[in-house]
Scaffold this motif. Sequence first.
Motif, PDB file in Angstrom:
ATOM      1  N   LYS A 101       0.852  -1.193   0.000  1.00  0.00           N
ATOM      2  CA  LYS A 101       0.000   0.000   0.000  1.00  0.00           C
ATOM      3  C   LYS A 101       0.881   1.234   0.000  1.00  0.00           C
ATOM      4  O   LYS A 101       1.929   1.249   0.645  1.00  0.00           O
ATOM      5  CB  LYS A 101      -0.918   0.013   1.233  1.00  0.00           C
ATOM      6  CG  LYS A 101      -1.757  -1.247   1.407  1.00  0.00           C
ATOM      7  CD  LYS A 101      -2.921  -1.301   0.429  1.00  0.00           C
ATOM      8  CE  LYS A 101      -3.817  -2.518   0.713  1.00  0.00           C
ATOM      9  NZ  LYS A 101      -4.869  -2.666  -0.314  1.00  0.00           N
ATOM     10  N   LYS A 102       0.408   2.254  -0.670  1.00  0.00           N
ATOM     11  CA  LYS A 102       1.162   3.509  -0.722  1.00  0.00           C
ATOM     12  C   LYS A 102       0.405   4.588   0.017  1.00  0.00           C
ATOM     13  O   LYS A 102      -0.793   4.760  -0.166  1.00  0.00           O
ATOM     14  CB  LYS A 102       1.373   3.931  -2.197  1.00  0.00           C
ATOM     15  CG  LYS A 102       2.355   3.011  -2.943  1.00  0.00           C
ATOM     16  CD  LYS A 102       2.414   3.375  -4.431  1.00  0.00           C
ATOM     17  CE  LYS A 102       3.135   4.704  -4.615  1.00  0.00           C
ATOM     18  NZ  LYS A 102       3.137   5.078  -6.071  1.00  0.00           N
ATOM     19  N   VAL A 103       1.171   5.311   0.767  1.00  0.00           N
ATOM     20  CA  VAL A 103       0.554   6.385   1.538  1.00  0.00           C
ATOM     21  C   VAL A 103       1.343   7.660   1.301  1.00  0.00           C
ATOM     22  O   VAL A 103       2.566   7.655   1.384  1.00  0.00           O
ATOM     23  CB  VAL A 103       0.528   6.070   3.039  1.00  0.00           C
ATOM     24  CG1 VAL A 103      -0.160   7.199   3.819  1.00  0.00           C
ATOM     25  CG2 VAL A 103      -0.150   4.741   3.324  1.00  0.00           C
ATOM     26  N   LEU A 155      -6.523   0.628   5.466  1.00  0.00           N
ATOM     27  CA  LEU A 155      -5.876   0.038   4.309  1.00  0.00           C
ATOM     28  C   LEU A 155      -5.985  -1.477   4.318  1.00  0.00           C
ATOM     29  O   LEU A 155      -6.208  -2.103   3.289  1.00  0.00           O
ATOM     30  CB  LEU A 155      -4.386   0.426   4.285  1.00  0.00           C
ATOM     31  CG  LEU A 155      -4.055   1.866   3.907  1.00  0.00           C
ATOM     32  CD1 LEU A 155      -2.554   2.119   4.075  1.00  0.00           C
ATOM     33  CD2 LEU A 155      -4.491   2.157   2.462  1.00  0.00           C
ATOM     34  N   HIS A 185       3.980  -0.221   4.938  1.00  0.00           N
ATOM     35  CA  HIS A 185       3.423   0.574   3.838  1.00  0.00           C
ATOM     36  C   HIS A 185       4.522   1.411   3.192  1.00  0.00           C
ATOM     37  O   HIS A 185       5.518   1.725   3.829  1.00  0.00           O
ATOM     38  CB  HIS A 185       2.298   1.476   4.366  1.00  0.00           C
ATOM     39  CG  HIS A 185       1.224   0.700   5.096  1.00  0.00           C
ATOM     40  ND1 HIS A 185       0.481  -0.281   4.476  1.00  0.00           N
ATOM     41  CD2 HIS A 185       0.788   0.750   6.384  1.00  0.00           C
ATOM     42  CE1 HIS A 185      -0.372  -0.795   5.354  1.00  0.00           C
ATOM     43  NE2 HIS A 185      -0.191  -0.179   6.539  1.00  0.00           N
ATOM     44  N   GLY A 239     -10.280   8.210   1.868  1.00  0.00           N
ATOM     45  CA  GLY A 239      -8.855   7.954   1.680  1.00  0.00           C
ATOM     46  C   GLY A 239      -7.991   9.125   2.046  1.00  0.00           C
ATOM     47  O   GLY A 239      -6.779   9.016   2.061  1.00  0.00           O
ATOM     48  N   ARG A 298      -4.072  11.742  -4.516  1.00  0.00           N
ATOM     49  CA  ARG A 298      -5.153  10.793  -4.219  1.00  0.00           C
ATOM     50  C   ARG A 298      -5.189   9.675  -5.265  1.00  0.00           C
ATOM     51  O   ARG A 298      -5.535   8.538  -4.941  1.00  0.00           O
ATOM     52  CB  ARG A 298      -6.491  11.503  -4.199  1.00  0.00           C
ATOM     53  CG  ARG A 298      -6.701  12.324  -2.928  1.00  0.00           C
ATOM     54  CD  ARG A 298      -8.106  12.843  -2.891  1.00  0.00           C
ATOM     55  NE  ARG A 298      -9.080  11.769  -2.828  1.00  0.00           N
ATOM     56  CZ  ARG A 298     -10.359  11.909  -3.222  1.00  0.00           C
ATOM     57  NH1 ARG A 298     -10.791  13.048  -3.713  1.00  0.00           N
ATOM     58  NH2 ARG A 298     -11.174  10.886  -3.132  1.00  0.00           N
ATOM     59  N   GLU A 299      -4.806  10.046  -6.451  1.00  0.00           N
ATOM     60  CA  GLU A 299      -4.803   9.034  -7.502  1.00  0.00           C
ATOM     61  C   GLU A 299      -3.643   8.087  -7.341  1.00  0.00           C
ATOM     62  O   GLU A 299      -3.761   6.871  -7.538  1.00  0.00           O
ATOM     63  CB  GLU A 299      -4.728   9.690  -8.890  1.00  0.00           C
ATOM     64  CG  GLU A 299      -6.006  10.408  -9.276  1.00  0.00           C
ATOM     65  CD  GLU A 299      -5.800  11.363 -10.452  1.00  0.00           C
ATOM     66  OE1 GLU A 299      -4.729  11.259 -11.104  1.00  0.00           O
ATOM     67  OE2 GLU A 299      -6.667  12.226 -10.673  1.00  0.00           O
ATOM     68  N   GLU A 300      -2.475   8.631  -6.960  1.00  0.00           N
ATOM     69  CA  GLU A 300      -1.266   7.838  -6.929  1.00  0.00           C
ATOM     70  C   GLU A 300      -1.117   7.014  -5.650  1.00  0.00           C
ATOM     71  O   GLU A 300      -0.376   6.035  -5.610  1.00  0.00           O
ATOM     72  CB  GLU A 300      -0.033   8.750  -7.081  1.00  0.00           C
ATOM     73  CG  GLU A 300       0.101   9.331  -8.479  1.00  0.00           C
ATOM     74  CD  GLU A 300       1.302  10.248  -8.614  1.00  0.00           C
ATOM     75  OE1 GLU A 300       2.160  10.237  -7.679  1.00  0.00           O
ATOM     76  OE2 GLU A 300       1.399  10.970  -9.615  1.00  0.00           O
ATOM     77  N   PHE A 301      -1.756   7.446  -4.643  1.00  0.00           N
ATOM     78  CA  PHE A 301      -1.560   6.776  -3.335  1.00  0.00           C
ATOM     79  C   PHE A 301      -2.866   6.148  -2.857  1.00  0.00           C
ATOM     80  O   PHE A 301      -3.954   6.586  -3.207  1.00  0.00           O
ATOM     81  CB  PHE A 301      -1.047   7.778  -2.297  1.00  0.00           C
ATOM     82  CG  PHE A 301       0.354   8.252  -2.602  1.00  0.00           C
ATOM     83  CD1 PHE A 301       1.459   7.590  -2.060  1.00  0.00           C
ATOM     84  CD2 PHE A 301       0.563   9.342  -3.439  1.00  0.00           C
ATOM     85  CE1 PHE A 301       2.738   8.030  -2.362  1.00  0.00           C
ATOM     86  CE2 PHE A 301       1.852   9.760  -3.740  1.00  0.00           C
ATOM     87  CZ  PHE A 301       2.954   9.116  -3.198  1.00  0.00           C
ATOM     88  N   ASP A 302      -2.683   5.112  -2.100  1.00  0.00           N
ATOM     89  CA  ASP A 302      -3.870   4.436  -1.550  1.00  0.00           C
ATOM     90  C   ASP A 302      -4.537   5.277  -0.483  1.00  0.00           C
ATOM     91  O   ASP A 302      -5.733   5.224  -0.283  1.00  0.00           O
ATOM     92  CB  ASP A 302      -3.484   3.080  -0.943  1.00  0.00           C
ATOM     93  CG  ASP A 302      -2.948   2.138  -1.999  1.00  0.00           C
ATOM     94  OD1 ASP A 302      -3.697   1.850  -2.931  1.00  0.00           O
ATOM     95  OD2 ASP A 302      -1.766   1.730  -1.871  1.00  0.00           O
ATOM     96  N   ALA A 303      -3.680   6.054   0.170  1.00  0.00           N
ATOM     97  CA  ALA A 303      -4.241   6.932   1.206  1.00  0.00           C
ATOM     98  C   ALA A 303      -3.399   8.188   1.270  1.00  0.00           C
ATOM     99  O   ALA A 303      -2.217   8.161   0.948  1.00  0.00           O
ATOM    100  CB  ALA A 303      -4.246   6.238   2.567  1.00  0.00           C
TER     101      ALA A 303
END
Lengths: 600, 607, 344, 293
Positions: free
Chosen positions: B135-137, B450, B158, B418, B220-225
Amino acid sequence: MNKSGTDIQFAICGSAGDGTIASGDIMKRAAAAMGFHVIAFDVYPPEIRGFGKCISRIRISSEQAYSLKEQSDVFVSLNDGHAIPHVGEVRDYGAVIYDDHLIAPVAEGGHISAHIRPAQIPYGLPIRQISEQATNAARSRNIVVLGYVAGLLDLPAEAFRKVIAQKFASKPAVVTESNIRAFDAGLEAGRGVFRYDDVAVGAAPTAADGEAVMMTGNGAIVRGFLEGGIQSYFGYPITPATSIMERLAVELPKAGGRFLQTEDEIAAISATIGAGFAGSRAATATSGPGLALMTEMMGLGVMAEVPAVVVCSQRGGPSTGLPTKTEQSDLNLAVHGGSGDAPRIVIAPTNVEGCYRCAGMAFEIAEKYQVPVVLLIDLYLSNRYETVFPSDKNVFAPKPREVPKVKEGEDYKRFVLTEDGISPRALPGDAGMMYTATGLEHNELGKPSDVLHMEMNAKRHHKLKSAVNYPGLTTSKRFGDMGKVDVGILGWGSTFGEILETMFEAQAEGISCSAMKVVMLSPLPEGELRAFFDDCKVVLVPELNYQGQFANLVSGAIGRPVVRLNRTIATPMPVAEILSEVRRLAAEVNEPVAAAAGGV
Amino acid sequence: MGRNDSIASPVEPVTGDANTEGNGRVVYSQDPRDFGWMKENVPCQAACPAGTDIPSYILAILQGRYGDSYEINREVNVLPGVLGRICSRPCENDCRHGWPGNGEPVSICHLKRSAADLKRRGHRLNESLYGPSGKKVAIVGAGPAGVAAAHDLSLMGHDVTIFDRETEPGGMLAYGIPEFRLPREILREEIHNALRLGVELRTGVAIGNGEGELPLSKLREEFDAVLLATGCMAATEIPLRDDPLGAAVARFENVEYGFDFLLDMHRGVPKTVGRRVAVLGAGFTALDCARVARRLGGQEVTIHLRTTEEYIPVTKDEIQEAKAEGIRFMGLRTPVAFKGEGGRMTAVEFVQNRLGGWRDNGRRKAIPIEGSEFDFECDTVLIAIGQRTAHEFLDTDLELDRWKNAAVDDRGMTSQVGVFAAGDYVKGASTVIEAVGQGREVARSIDTWLMGKPRRVPAVRIEKVEAPLRKRAWDFIPRTHMPTEDIEERVAHLTEEVERGYDDALAHEEAKRCYLCNLQYKIDIDNCIYCRACIEVAPKNCIKLVEGVEIREDGTYGKLLETSEWDHVGAIWIDNVECIRCGACYEVCPTKCISITRNTLCMLEVD
Amino acid sequence: MAEPHHHVIIGSGSAGFGAAKTLREGDPDCRITMFTMDAIPFYHRYRLPEVFRGRTDWRDLLAKPPSFYEENGITLRRRCRVVDVDGSAHVVSLAHQETVPFDSLLVAAGGRAYLPENLSGHAHLIHGFGSFEAAMRVYNDLPRGGRVVMIGGDMIGLDLLLTLLDTGYRVTLIVNAQTFWPHELTAEQRAPLLEALRGKGVDVIENARAVGISPQNGGAPARRVALDDGREIEGDVVMAFCGLATSVEFMLRAEVDIERGLLVSPELQTTNDAIWAAGDICQIWHDGEKAYKFYHGWKNVRVMGQLAARNILGAHEPFDVDVEDRIWVDEDGEIQSTFWTRKP
Amino acid sequence: MNERVQPVYLEDKLEEIREDGHLKYRSKSLPTWCPGCGYFSMADALTVALNRLGLDNKDVVVVSGIGCASRFPFFVNTYGFHTLHGRVLPVATGVKIGNDALTVIAVGGDGDAFAIGAGHLPHAARRNVDMTYLVFDNGIYGLTKGQTSPTSALGFKTSSTPYQNGDMPVNPLLMLLSYEATWVGQAYAGRPHHLADMITQAIEHKGFSFLRILSPCVTFDKTNNTYVNLGMKVRDLPEGHDRSDRLAAMARAMEEDHPALGVYFEEQRQTLGEVMQDAIDKAQGMNLAPKGV
């Protein structure tokens, strides 16, 4: 005393082991069975075992007598060594009975015949031989002489045989038979013996109401206890109280009660207080030295408000003193003994009947006032026998106990301050009223606290006040001339018998006199005492102690002067001595100048 | 979770075999009563927004284990050396040692610093890691909240990237707090350590709609949160008479907002002040401004308070230091106007106040006295009455609360799915430690979100302790004062750290003072003979004859119901709230029925 | 201080009592102990018939009240039987095992009634008269106006006999050798005396011997006496007055000479220097007759007692062994004797 | 010591205690002994024992003498009798005889038991009075502030033996074993569970049970009998100790350096109450004439 009636005093003297006391016992019981009034008094040896002197004196009379006589009419020697010093007490033309067939040589004067005064009538007989002939043993000499006396004085033999049979009932039948044989042999020896004496046994008086029973003061106490519902007894042997213990050892279990000989007097009173706390009607008996040991625990009884009955039979003191001699010198101890202000009830009966009644009521009184009750008697009263006419048995029967009530949610106040000072008492086993009794000063709940010390002291004293008016109990009584008199004789305990005899004699001499006995020594019946003092020009207090303990008590309580007659002579107060004092006082009060000079 | 631990119901062991572990000397509890106990009984920890296990770290100091102490701090606060210097110390306010009758609070903060300062050179950090989650934050803002969250999220496997518009990470730590209070190498080291597990730090990258700026929507598009931790990056405007937004400030060159003043200074802009400097405000910023002004040559530096110094939200030490440096506090006045000619202010007009009622936060109201206006002449005015959040960087609508802060739910998520928020951006201007705490909290929340479930749950670790670890005599040790630089040295050097830190001896001495409130003294009622020997030696009314206990709604204990009726005494119980952990009872107990456990809050991993 | 001299007297009769009195008079400091089998102090036995005159209280018969002995320091040991006298150790032993040392001993134990041998088997049916109690027994057993059968009739018996007659009783006298004892009379001398008795109303039976006595169980009179001539006489009481016999067995170890009685010199000293004797128990040396003679009769006895006492105290007075021994009927018809004076 | 940690929660424990019921044997009053005193242990153990035995409060009497035990009865919710110094046994005997249905517990210290009251001890034991005597042996007089007692150790300096105690201490267990006590045990105030077990057994025993309870005087003996010293010294009676073997019990009793806890001796014998009942039965079945009078 009605001179025309029977009034005879027997004395049997021997060594411990001779059966002297038993012999006297049979004599008095037989006499009682015949219907006579009996007063009897035994003197025991101080020795533990062996050859100490025993004298049993039995006065039988057709009318109530109040004391023993100073002179005996019939004297039996079972042991000359002991009897010789006493043979002098036999009156002129009285009988002295002895063994004239000794088995061992004696030096001159070793036989009683050397000491019999010319006016006394000797009756020698081979007592031992007769016993041996009758029973194969010398053991029954004491019974032989009884037979002899019965034969000599022509007393109804059957009365003796009955008593003998009762006395040995617990032994194998042969014992009774053998003793009956000994009696009969003595009877045979006595019958037809020409009598030079002038001892006259008249017909017995017609029986009074109820069955007359022969009792000693100690025996009367036992009977009173039993009728009063005694449940437990704790004792330690001490002369002259031992027989209370011994008798209860036999009788108490019969009544379902529990008896224990403890390891000492302290244990005895401790267990008594313990049992009393547990709700048992418990008693102990002792003498001065024992009471001295008991005072601490008595104080606890006072403080913790535990009923107990303590008999103290006084003997000569101080310390070990004269264990087998009578005295009235434990009054201070009984009334005041102990630490602190420790009020208790002290009841001193003046005769055997009184012993019976006081003992019968003692538990009820102790329980009502929740305090140790001392029955103060003395050796003379303990051991002397009198015929008693016991009451209906229900008189002393315990009344049902009232269990205190406690409101839901409230604490039980064991020592709640009430108007009369008496707080309802719970017993272990009563639900919801658990409390701890303590010798510490406490509050109403019984918890240690000094806050109410004054109030609690007042309560403990105050609650006893009404005891002087206890229903059915004679706490004081006046005899003789009523109204104003010249001489009042004030007495207590056993000496009152002599006082009464004295008063009768003084009245016969024309002396204006009156006698008053005080039975309750604590609290004192002060009102009655004041009235008595008001009526008497002079009050004489004869008592058998050196300090005048009762005189001190009375004059201290009511603030009036008394004339003391104190004797510590190891014997009861001689009537003659009281009488001479009464005469002197009577003369004095009638000669105002002399009286004033005398400063009485 | 230690190797020797076992777990008490209801928490099932996550790893290992309970039967073989630790001989039962450690258990874990999730009983609300134990949490309640922790909350009530370890007031410092409860007061700490990060939930620092203060007694544990002080104990480690006491035992000379500075590294351990540092690690204990780091479990909840990755910046111990920083907070050990500049923390607002809510813990010390609540410290049991500072309770009425107990003396002065423990110097918790200074001890924290000493853990950092005195740990061995080459101290190795000790952290347990989760495997990569895939997951990317993204975290916006490398201030304390962002850094704290980044650290925790990275531990949890993460992939974390931090964006910050400044060149240095640290946010207000780097740009708001003067160096003499927080040496920058300390800050750098700790941020480095926090981020060393693979957090990508992208500084100089502004999030926003402007040129060269990265729009939030992209993140917001590139990261999960996405976590917004931008803090309060604008000064609160001063309301003046007939000038509610303080427009007058801009008119005078010698009147400036302290926030900007400090920010500029730390960005490298040279700053000067006049001889007479008046600082308006009552917080840390105000004090920092004053102290900086003093170091910049201000001779008469005054701080003007609406109320009085007793009611301002800074530590007493701070006030003391400021005063020591010659700064004067002037109370009961509210600025109503700046007076001056041209672009130069010559005086501040104040209105005299009187103290009014209490406010909810424990401070007093100031009520202006009509007609009491007066002028205060000065050469420079620095306004430090607060900071606020700024939302200009947003390219999406975000719901705000009534204080104009980001509105979040209990997970810390904003109105945008998110997108989470933490720190001052949520709370408004607050303290560093609050930011750290929030960062940590939101990290767990993000992780749960997540992963779809919580991976760690809080528990109370209960460990048997054999002895009280303390002596009653230590309770009488006075608070150890922090050694500081001489005043002349201080005012002569802008960046010279004023507080020199405890040495080993001082740290040890001060550590002794800690009651070690996480020790729970309990009487084993089964073994208790009710002899009250413990009560006899108790220093306070801390051991009680108890017949019952109030149970609060959350299942925790309230008041102990005492009784003096023996038959109602169910227990002799140590009232841990009163207990100062002196150990006297433990020593005297004839039946050794007093047990001591060390209760600590921990996280248990859940399968 | 030396022990006072202890004089012991055996017997409290006329001789013993008189001796004691005399000893006390002669020596105020000595100890005097008197032993007697009697239960009561000294009384004149000859006064026993007075019981028939209503003197049934023995105290009325006493010579001296009991207090006399105490007042005079005389220890009167009654009901004491001496069983032995050790003449060399000077100790008297009593039946009850007591031993009493003496410095001087006067034996005045008297004698007991003699019963002819042919009647000894009937002794239990014969009333004695040797003591107050015996006298009282007679008195009690004899119905008013009843009859006494008297065997013998010595001087003591005659006293009783005459008193009985005076007081309304009847007497049958069976004459034998001891009638008028201790006077030894010929038949001729005896006749007027018997006549005088008959004159007073006594049934005198001569020349017949009583050979048997039988009780009449339940019947009256209570006794029946069989005579050797076959006759039978009835009476309420049978009595024998046949003189006295001495009892000297207790003196066997006393180192004194004994014949029938204790042999004494005219000064009444026995052959043991410390022992004297007086009264009916002793035989006094009559130098003229060269024989030891009894001197009975209360007058003699009394004299002997006093004399012995004086001699014990050091006098050396002899007894008048030639005292007159005569009996006669006076002009009033009363029998008179030099030994016996009857005092109604 | 690897004691397990087991979280105990107050209200759970309180409920357990309330349900257990032994609190009803406590009085309202708080005990007043010196804090830490072993008497607390004894008092509490007694309540536990009474509760275990299911005895009704109203049927129990606790008797004390003088000494620190004096107040004992005030702290238990039973009937109580605080008596005199040394007299606890005879009073308790009286209570028991007065009402056989009562459970009688005598309590006292070593002074009460072995000094002033020593004369009563053999007799209560040999009579086998059905009661329990809990003797709190701390080897010193506490109430009077620290004088030597019959069980004070040799050499012990007290306020009455300032130069040292030279009197050989008595051996209470040996005494009671030789006094024919039918139950002799030893416990230690510092082991409340064991103590409660022992008291339970002692009360359960039909006859005279003597339990010596070792304890320090926390106020007047800081050197000799302390919890620390005693705690180190005491041990359990070895397994396999034969309670019916009086000699073995005596041998154990002589090992005073390491006093063993447990039941030394136990036997069944006619109790005083039974003896008395026997007397009653006999008396009612036979007509025995009284002696003497």
